[in-house]
Write an enzyme that holds these catalytic residues in place. Structure first.
Site, PDB file in Angstrom:
ATOM      1  N   PHE B 167      -4.590  -9.005  -2.068  1.00 31.78           N
ATOM      2  CA  PHE B 167      -3.382  -8.071  -1.334  1.00 31.78           C
ATOM      3  C   PHE B 167      -2.556  -8.641  -1.200  1.00 31.78           C
ATOM      4  O   PHE B 167      -3.089  -9.388   0.389  1.00 31.78           O
ATOM      5  CB  PHE B 167      -4.928  -7.484  -0.669  1.00 31.78           C
ATOM      6  N   LEU B 169       0.769  -9.395   1.141  1.00 31.38           N
ATOM      7  CA  LEU B 169       1.359  -8.632   2.297  1.00 31.38           C
ATOM      8  C   LEU B 169       2.458 -10.149   3.057  1.00 31.38           C
ATOM      9  O   LEU B 169       3.381  -9.812   3.164  1.00 31.38           O
ATOM     10  CB  LEU B 169       0.787  -7.171   2.845  1.00 31.38           C
ATOM     11  N   SER B 170       1.633 -10.116   2.996  1.00 31.08           N
ATOM     12  CA  SER B 170       1.903 -11.131   4.449  1.00 31.08           C
ATOM     13  C   SER B 170       2.988 -12.851   4.152  1.00 31.08           C
ATOM     14  O   SER B 170       2.576 -12.662   3.202  1.00 31.08           O
ATOM     15  CB  SER B 170       0.174 -11.381   5.744  1.00 31.08           C
ATOM     16  N   TRP B 202      -1.196 -16.324   4.206  1.00 35.23           N
ATOM     17  CA  TRP B 202      -2.850 -16.488   4.488  1.00 35.23           C
ATOM     18  C   TRP B 202      -3.424 -14.796   3.911  1.00 35.23           C
ATOM     19  O   TRP B 202      -3.826 -14.203   4.118  1.00 35.23           O
ATOM     20  CB  TRP B 202      -2.422 -15.148   6.024  1.00 35.23           C
ATOM     21  N   ASN B 285      -5.166   0.875   7.439  1.00 32.34           N
ATOM     22  CA  ASN B 285      -5.793   1.628   8.421  1.00 32.34           C
ATOM     23  C   ASN B 285      -7.413   1.944   7.722  1.00 32.34           C
ATOM     24  O   ASN B 285      -8.196   2.039   8.376  1.00 32.34           O
ATOM     25  CB  ASN B 285      -5.113   3.097   7.843  1.00 32.34           C
ATOM     26  N   GLU B 408      -5.555  -7.775   9.666  1.00 37.46           N
ATOM     27  CA  GLU B 408      -5.429  -6.903   9.638  1.00 37.46           C
ATOM     28  C   GLU B 408      -5.002  -5.553  10.268  1.00 37.46           C
ATOM     29  O   GLU B 408      -5.683  -4.876  10.987  1.00 37.46           O
ATOM     30  CB  GLU B 408      -7.089  -6.376   9.412  1.00 37.46           C
TER      31      GLU B 408
END
Lengths: 260, 428
Positions: B167, B169-170, B202, B285, B408
């Site tokens: 995943f 995103l960062s 990351w 979430n 997270e």
């Protein structure tokens, strides 16, 4: 030569819900048994039995028709049957007994005989003993009651098409190879196989498999115990040892301790 | 009549009727939505209630973790590499498609089942737990909830059976401020594909993964409303620029990724163009509950290992665990672990029931990461010198626990999330 008809083998795997092997056993407060308020799981030798049945089916050298897991025990024994189903057994039978009731090996053997007579099984693969009572007698008793061959303490099992069975048995002197014919009882020893985990997809598939439930009375069985446990106690605590310098000293110490 | 009124005057100051009524109706306390809509049930149940499948799953994962992963933990940590046999074992046991439907090769289990799996894995190795958690609660779930039927059918089966997901995103310049991401995805003039340019930092699982969810901005002039989620395979051009050397969860790969003019077909957009920011918020979430479970499992694993030692190690004639001072410390930490566990499972069940769970998830993740640090740190001390040596494996839990407060969503972000809810509730 007349072609032999392919024989479909029906396998019965008795499984017992016993105290988990990793639990530290403690004597119960009444001194007549052990504390059963602990984690329970399928008897490890029975797991090996379930695994062997499934491997026979996967090997395809034997045509296995059906693998039925059976358990005689209280309501919670259903979990044990479900674990067998999740490992790959096709259906289950549960003979319910009251909570904390004692079911002796002879009662189990009689119950299994009744089921086998009613439903016609060709091969029974079961654990050589249960790790709670360690009696190791059910397999032999069942073979006797049915008049079937038995291959106990099996560390290797081969079933040929046509019903010939080769069993390698672990005995005190080493390994013994026997040859027998179906129908037969096989009891499993530790080195027979390494049981698989009940994988998540199989756990979900097991939900749909059927479990038949019976009460002992429905089958005309009497589980009244013939033995009464008088007392259960822990073994004496181990005394520390000591080191000696010579054989003479060893002999004199042994004389002191009264062992020679 | 007279008796009653004189009695009531002793209990409560008499207000003129008009004021008395108003005081109640204009009360500024706004009840949380879920209190009002909480359905009444006949048989309230404790949080220790699980379905039969969930119990069986816990049993399987626990045994798998102890038998297969246990012996490899130390080596994986020292070498900073995940053993492929462990990953294969996760796939074989159906643990990489826990919530995916059966017709796509998954196990079709509940969200709580995934949480249970992560907790049990973390008891033995938090690195393996995070691999399983990111793969299930972030990658699989994004595709399940937001992917079109074609996208799901194309990517989910492999993810459930053989390909690890990651995943992304960062970025170097955007962590907590996720929406400030700078990776761009320019739609080609033909309208058939996007060209990705940028870096991601990351990123967990990236060294083992073959499937990547990448968040990029298709229109930076729109700010965060241009963020779009793309799914891609490694061979489309994902470049691993650097693998980080970390304090903890060392077997879990954390890498810097580069995207240099990577072409992605337009079919690979997950959800709607420009709605990626929503996906990111909502999915994190759920991911939070997964991390909370990892921390709870970590704390329990360290606790169990340390206490087993403390009740065997004898000093001054008795096991050190039997000294009352030690017992009090054990009780304190055990209480915190139980509280964190209940927070985690409650958040998981709220999510399953389709009720709001954002605040509870943030509370669970925040609290679990704090107590995991304390539990792991204490576990080392309870074992004395043995707790300090790498061979025993206790110190690993403490190093692993630090990340709980960081990834997270940092602890400060969790606190801000919770504070926002409280502000809404109590502000006049």
């Amino acid at each position: 030569m007349r072609p032999t008809l392919p024989r479909l083998v029906n396998i019965l795997v008795p499984v017992k819900r016993s105290i988990d092997y990793a639990v530290k056993i403690r004597v119960a407060s009444d001194g007549k048994g052990v504390d059963t308020n602990v984690k329970h799981s399928m008897n490890p030798f029975d797991e090996i039995a379930v695994e062997e049945a499934i491997r026979l089916r996967e090997k395809k050298s034997t045509k296995v028709d059906n693998i039925t897991a059976i358990s005689i025990g209280p309501a919670k024994a259903v979990d044990t049957i479900r674990t067998a189903l999740a490992m790959g057994a096709d259906s289950g039978i549960h003979i319910t007994t009251p909570e904390n009731a004692v079911v002796e090996p002879i009662a189990v053997a009689n119950a299994l005989k009744k089921i086998i007579d009613d439903k016609k099984f060709d091969l029974v693969i079961m654990g050589k003993q249960a790790i709670d009572d360690d009696s190791g007698s059910t397999g032999g008793m069942l073979a006797g009651l049915l008049g079937w061959s038995q291959g106990s303490f099996a560390s290797k099992l081969e079933v040929e098409d046509g019903g010939k069975v080769h069993v390698t048995r672990e005995i005190d002197g080493g390994l013994e190879n026997i040859e027998a014919k179906l129908p037969m009882i096989v009891t499993t020893d530790l080195r027979l196989n390494e049981p698989r985990y009940a994988s998540l997809p199989n756990i979900m598939k097991a939900k749909k498999k059927k479990i038949e439930t019976f009460k002992p009375e429905d089958l005309g069985l009497d589980f009244t115990p013939r033995f009464e446990t008088i007392s259960v106690s822990e073994p004496p605590k181990r005394q520390g040892g000591g080191k000696v310098e010579s054989v003479d000293e060893l002999v004199s110490k042994m004389k002191e301790a009264g062992v020679i | 009549m007279l008796v009653r009124s004189s009695r009531s005057s002793l209990l409560r100051p008499r207000l003129p009727p008009s004021q008395a009524l108003r005081a109640i109706s204009t009360s500024p306390i706004r009840r949380q939505v879920q209190e009002i809509t909480r359905p009444a049930i006949d048989t309230p149940l404790s949080l220790w209630n699980f379905t039969e499948e969930e119990n069986m799953l816990r049993e399987t994962v626990r045994r798998f973790a102890e038998d297969v992963i246990g012996p490899k933990v130390s080596k994986m940590d020292e070498e900073e590499k995940m053993d492929p046999e462990v990953i294969q074992g996760l796939f074989d046991n159906g643990l990489m498609g826990i919530e995916t439907s059966a017709d796509m090769g998954g196990s079709e289990c509940s969200f709580t089942s995934a949480i249970i799996a992560v907790e049990e894995l973390a008891r033995v190795d938090p690195s393996v737990a995070v691999l399983c958690d990111v793969h299930n609660t972030l990658v699989n779930t994004v595709l399940r909830l937001y992917g079109s039927k074609e996208v799901q059918e194309k990517w989910l089966p492999d993810l459930a059976t053989k390909k690890v997901g990651s995943f992304c995103l960062s970025e170097p310049a955007s962590g907590s401020d996720a929406f400030a991401l700078q990776t761009t995805a320019k739609l080609d003039s033909s309208g058939d594909f996007y060209t990705l340019n940028g870096s991601k930092m990351w990123i967990s699982n990236s060294a083992e993964a073959d499937t990547f969810l990448v968040f990029a901005n298709v229109d930076p002039s729109k700010g965060y409303k241009g963020i779009t989620c793309f799914v891609m395979s490694k061979d489309m051009g994902v470049e691993i620029a650097k693998k980080e050397k970390k304090l903890g969860i060392r077997a879990s790969s954390t890498c810097l990724l580069n995207f240099d003019d990577v072409k992605i077909p337009k079919e690979n957009v997950v959800g709607e163009v420009g709605k990626g920011y929503k996906i990111a918020i909502e999915i994190l979430n759920e991911g939070r509950i997964g991390i909370a479970a990892q921390m709870v499992g970590l704390a329990q694993g360290a606790f169990d290992k340390s206490l087993t030692y403390a009740y065997q190690r004898k000093q001054f004639g008795k096991p050190v665990g039997e000294f009352q001072g030690m017992g009090f410390q054990f009780a304190d930490v055990a209480t915190e672990i139980e509280a964190a566990r209940l927070l985690t499972y409650n958040a998981a069940r709220l999510k399953e029931e389709g009720r709001p769970f954002t605040k509870e998830a943030a509370m669970a993740k925040y609290f679990a990461s704090v107590i995991a640090q304390k539990a792991a740190g204490n576990a080392i001390e309870w074992a004395g010198g043995q707790g300090f040596v790498r061979e025993v494996g206790l110190e690993k839990y403490w190093r692993d626990s630090k990340i709980g407060a960081i990834y997270e969503g940092t602890s400060n972000i969790q606190l801000e999330t919770i504070a926002k809810f409280l502000r809404k509730e109590y502000q006049t």
